[in-house]
Design an enzyme around this catalytic site. Structure first.
Site, PDB file in Angstrom:
ATOM      1  N   HIS A 279     -26.649 -87.630-105.854  1.00 44.35           N
ATOM      2  CA  HIS A 279     -26.455 -86.822-104.638  1.00 44.35           C
ATOM      3  C   HIS A 279     -27.722 -86.721-103.783  1.00 44.35           C
ATOM      4  O   HIS A 279     -27.694 -87.112-102.608  1.00 44.35           O
ATOM      5  CB  HIS A 279     -25.893 -85.441-105.009  1.00 44.35           C
TER       6      HIS A 279
ATOM      7  N   HIS B  65     -34.418 -81.892-102.930  1.00 48.28           N
ATOM      8  CA  HIS B  65     -33.898 -80.682-102.295  1.00 48.28           C
ATOM      9  C   HIS B  65     -33.200 -79.703-103.234  1.00 48.28           C
ATOM     10  O   HIS B  65     -33.106 -78.519-102.918  1.00 48.28           O
ATOM     11  CB  HIS B  65     -33.007 -81.009-101.083  1.00 48.28           C
TER      12      HIS B  65
ATOM     13  N   GLU C 165     -33.839 -74.959-106.922  1.00 52.63           N
ATOM     14  CA  GLU C 165     -32.649 -74.154-107.153  1.00 52.63           C
ATOM     15  C   GLU C 165     -32.040 -74.404-108.536  1.00 52.63           C
ATOM     16  O   GLU C 165     -31.631 -73.474-109.214  1.00 52.63           O
ATOM     17  CB  GLU C 165     -31.627 -74.493-106.051  1.00 52.63           C
ATOM     18  N   ASP C 166     -32.016 -75.667-108.949  1.00 50.79           N
ATOM     19  CA  ASP C 166     -31.198 -76.011-110.115  1.00 50.79           C
ATOM     20  C   ASP C 166     -31.971 -76.463-111.348  1.00 50.79           C
ATOM     21  O   ASP C 166     -31.362 -76.752-112.370  1.00 50.79           O
ATOM     22  CB  ASP C 166     -30.239 -77.161-109.749  1.00 50.79           C
TER      23      ASP C 166
ATOM     24  N   ASP D  96     -27.152 -82.975 -96.331  1.00 51.84           N
ATOM     25  CA  ASP D  96     -26.643 -82.492 -97.620  1.00 51.84           C
ATOM     26  C   ASP D  96     -25.153 -82.178 -97.498  1.00 51.84           C
ATOM     27  O   ASP D  96     -24.325 -82.616 -98.286  1.00 51.84           O
ATOM     28  CB  ASP D  96     -27.451 -81.236 -97.996  1.00 51.84           C
TER      29      ASP D  96
ATOM     30  N   ASP E   2      -3.318 -90.530 -73.274  1.00 50.20           N
ATOM     31  CA  ASP E   2      -3.041 -91.430 -72.169  1.00 50.20           C
ATOM     32  C   ASP E   2      -4.186 -91.468 -71.170  1.00 50.20           C
ATOM     33  O   ASP E   2      -3.989 -91.469 -69.977  1.00 50.20           O
ATOM     34  CB  ASP E   2      -1.755 -91.013 -71.467  1.00 50.20           C
TER      35      ASP E   2
HETATM   36 MN    MN Z   1     -27.358 -80.692-102.259  1.00 51.10          MN
END
Ligand code: MN
Length: 748
Positions: free
Chosen positions: A69, A93, A97-98, A160, A281
């Site tokens: 990703h 990115h 966060e993860d 993203d 049209d």
């Molecule tokens: Mn992401």
């Protein structure tokens, strides 16, 4: 992390092997190398290793290793030629966060700039748009402020979102719909505000396909078919334009048929209540040229080739859209009877039109005039910052920001600076009614940004509108053709209804008076008790109401007159005579030329100022000088026909509907009349006739070009004239034109 999905932990497969550089040896690497140096690409490679290690064991819902990703997001940004810091931030990115990786780690390895970008994107990712209004406003504020600090944060976020939308298939249905709605509500408007049209249209089409799969399928299919059918015409027009422009000496330009994306077609159908065919049209073409100067020259040329549709020209070069978009737009009456939308722009403007704010990186545009999106965006963002300082609540901030983020509404200012929200497409008249219904009812013109404009002018956000009123002015039925707000519409309708009552009442009074006079009476000498008795019998509460009923054609004046006569012979408290048989009464009041017993001494004089209760038949279009006859039409008042009109026949057996009328010598208006002209099929003949009519100061309402009859074609002009003498003068002038074979007045 947000929409991209749930990750399974613990890891089941060793993915994202730090030694595996396959992502960078593939397309992405090649894409980066087209505009970045070897050293920079090596940095991206390092970012990949860090990210792959951090996301190791995580998978997307589709089953792919999670690292795919951020790499795909980086690839989208590489397509926009974003700089290496942005690419690194995209690859990283989701790590703050993860994963275990911290902002400090990123600072240490990739520097402050990349760390700030990743941090900014992470904060946006935490935003939950599902919450209540207050929270939503706060979220949007965060998002916009992140953008203010560094526009690249939002560009990464948009890339993203684009990748998540492209790979939405693996999500459960409910989540897919939620994400799509959010994309339409938040991300697409932001992309639009930044002028990133390619990205916006893809986001919109993907969301639309998710939210309305059926409509999307049907529309795509219809577009595919329609395209097949018209490929030939588009090709021909393209070739003709190319050839003509070349012939006119234009160099270095492109002509292209333009395809509109599905969502915008769908929006048009919704907002303008059009069918697919009506929307589709239209043939759209884009002409790209080398300079601003050439844009205007091409405009002149195409207006010379094909007649422009009045009121459709827009100069976004002199006045760019708020997102920096520049172009000339015009609509032409094209060949094969089609409307052609033409966009004319320079190559630089074309870049900005597609990529918007990203064009800055993609084309290394300078900071000069060509880079208007950058300038506009910078101005807008610094404005946002001021707004943030000056507004208290998030909701207030949102209200202000909405102005340029959500173009469905138009926000305009009164001369005193009061802001009014109007629906998109709202006109000057909508504005006037939004201020006050009295202002709406008496408006005659307006100044938009201090320039005088007609009442039908549509407004756009940020304009200052000043309404000019006149005490005796009143709403016109034609306003209903262009107002869009409910308030304006209901106010105009209400006014017209009242007006109709007044006009009907005045007409009814005159009709009754005429008949009474022919019997040697007048309304003025009506005894009050007769008056009261009439109202009691007809169950009406005022004599004006009774006149109105007569004027609208709901109650025959002859019968009312008859009843007045009877009552006047009566004395109160005496038995009333039996009403006569209606036919007898009518016969007595019928004009002699129709076989009635009455002389034509007191016809009703028609001035043309009777308003909506006297109308003129469309079949015979009578004008002063023509012999006329009026017919009562229930609910519509009197309809005037030419006495020789074929359609009168249908009234033959309904003499109660006849009203004897004549033209008043004192006329207050002009009347439409149709003329049929047979003219040789010569180039420019239509223009010559139209110019001759205009030269005489005569208004042309409509032109219909009839069937081609070989060397001669038939043209039907509907023009406004004062009377028969005036018409004869106009026809004489046209008759002597070189290519005119025959001219006649046309009656159905
Ligand atoms: Mn992401």
């Amino acid at each position: 992390m947000e929409s991209e999905g749930v990750k399974s932990t613990p890891p089941t497969l060793p993915v994202g092997d730090p030694q595996d550089t396959s992502f960078l040896t593939s397309d992405l690497r090649a894409a980066l190398l087209t505009y970045l140096s070897e050293e920079e690409v090596a940095q991206a490679e390092r970012a990949y290793h860090v990210s792959a290690r951090a996301h190791q064991g995580q998978r997307r819902r589709s089953g792919e290793p999670y690292i795919s990703h951020p790499m795909a997001v980086a690839a989208i940004l590489a397509g926009m030629h974003m700089n290496i810091e942005t690419i690194n931030a995209a690859i990283l990115h989701d790590v703050i966060e993860d994963t275990e990786v911290s902002k400090e780690d990123i600072v240490a390895q990739f520097g402050e700039e990349v760390a700030e970008l990743v941090d900014g994107v992470s904060k946006l990712t935490q935003i939950d748009f599902e919450s209540h209004q207050e929270a939503q406003a706060e979220n949007l504020r965060k998002m916009l402020l992140a953008m203010v600090r560094d526009i690249r944060v939002i560009i990464i976020k948009l890339a993203d979102r684009l990748h998540n939308m492209r790979t939405l298939g693996a999500m459960p249905l409910k989540k897919r719909r939620r994400i799509s709605q959010e994309t339409l509500d938040i991300y697409a408007p932001i992309a639009n505000r930044l002028g990133m049209n390619d990205l916006r249209t893809e986001l919109q089409d993907l969301s639309f396909a998710e939210l309305h799969p059926m409509r999307f399928r049907i529309l795509s299919e219809a577009i595919r078919k329609a395209r097949g059918n018209r490929r030939e015409i588009i090709g021909k027009i393209e070739a003709t334009l190319f050839e003509r422009l070349t012939h006119a000496g234009l160099k270095d330009f492109e002509v292209k048929g333009r395809v509109k994306h599905i969502y915008s077609l769908y929006q048009k159908m919704l907002t303008k209540h059009l069918s697919f065919n009506e929307v589709f049209d239209v043939y759209a073409f884009r002409i790209t040229v080398s300079s601003v100067d050439a844009c205007y020259r091409v405009l002149g040329m195409v207006h010379n080739f094909y007649k422009p549709v009045p009121g459709r020209f827009k100069d976004y070069i002199a006045i760019p859209k708020t997102n920096g978009y520049q172009s000339l737009h015009t609509v032409l009456f094209g060949p094969y009877g089609v409307h052609m939308e033409i966009q004319i722009r320079s190559y630089d403007m074309a870049k900005v039109a597609d990529a918007g704010v990203a064009a800055h990186w993609l084309y290394k545009l300078g900071d000069g005039d060509s880079d208007s999106t950058q300038t506009h965006t910078r101005k807008w963002l610094s404005g946002l910052l001021d707004l943030q300082k000056n507004t208290g609540s998030s909701i207030e901030f949102l209200e202000n920001v909405k102005i340029d983020l959500f173009p469905e509404e138009v926000y305009v200012f009164s001369p005193k600076g009061k802001i009014l929200e109007l629906p998109r497409g709202a006109t000057v008249v909508d504005f006037a009614y939004a201020v006050h219904s009295d202002i709406g009812n008496t408006c005659v013109a307006a100044k938009v940004d201090r320039r005088l404009v007609p009442l039908s002018t549509p407004l756009s956000s940020g304009q200052t509108v000043e309404i000019l009123t006149a005490p005796n002015a009143h709403p016109s039925p034609s306003w209903l053709n262009f107002v869009v707000s409910g308030k304006a519409r209901s106010n105009i309708r209400h006014y017209l209804k009242n007006l109709e009552h007044n006009e009907a009442s005045e007409l009814g009074r005159r009709m009754l008076e005429k008949i009474l006079r022919s019997r040697g009476r007048t309304l003025a000498e009506l005894e009050p008790w007769v008056n009261e008795e009439l109202l009691r019998e007809f169950k009406l509460y005022s004599i004006e109401r009774l006149f109105g009923e007569i004027g609208m054609g709901n109650r025959p004046a002859v019968l009312v007159a008859k009843r007045i006569e009877e009552l006047s012979h009566d004395r109160p408290n005496q038995p009333r005579p039996r009403p006569h048989v209606i036919k007898d009464v009518l016969h007595r009041y019928m004009p002699t030329w129709l076989g009635g017993g009455r002389t034509n001494a007191h016809p009703l004089a028609i001035k043309g100022s009777e308003g909506m209760v006297v109308t003129y038949a469309k079949c015979c279009m009578p004008i002063p000088g023509d012999p006329i006859q009026g017919f009562i039409s229930a609910g519509r008042g009197i309809v005037i026909h030419d006495r020789n009109c074929k359609n009168i026949k249908e009234f033959k057996n309904a003499p109660e509907k006849w009203v004897d009328v004549e033209w008043d010598a004192d006329q207050s208006r002009e009347y439409p009349v149709a003329i049929r002209i047979l003219a040789r099929n010569r180039r420019g003949v239509l223009a010559t006739i139209a110019a001759t009519i205009a030269d005489m100061g005569v208004n042309t309402r409509d032109v219909v070009i009839g069937n081609d009859e070989g060397a001669v074609s038939s043209l039907i002009f509907t023009i406004d004239v004062k009377n028969r003498v005036h018409l004869a003068r106009v026809m004489r002038r046209i008759r002597v034109l070189e290519d005119v074979v025959k001219i006649t007045r046309k009656k159905a």
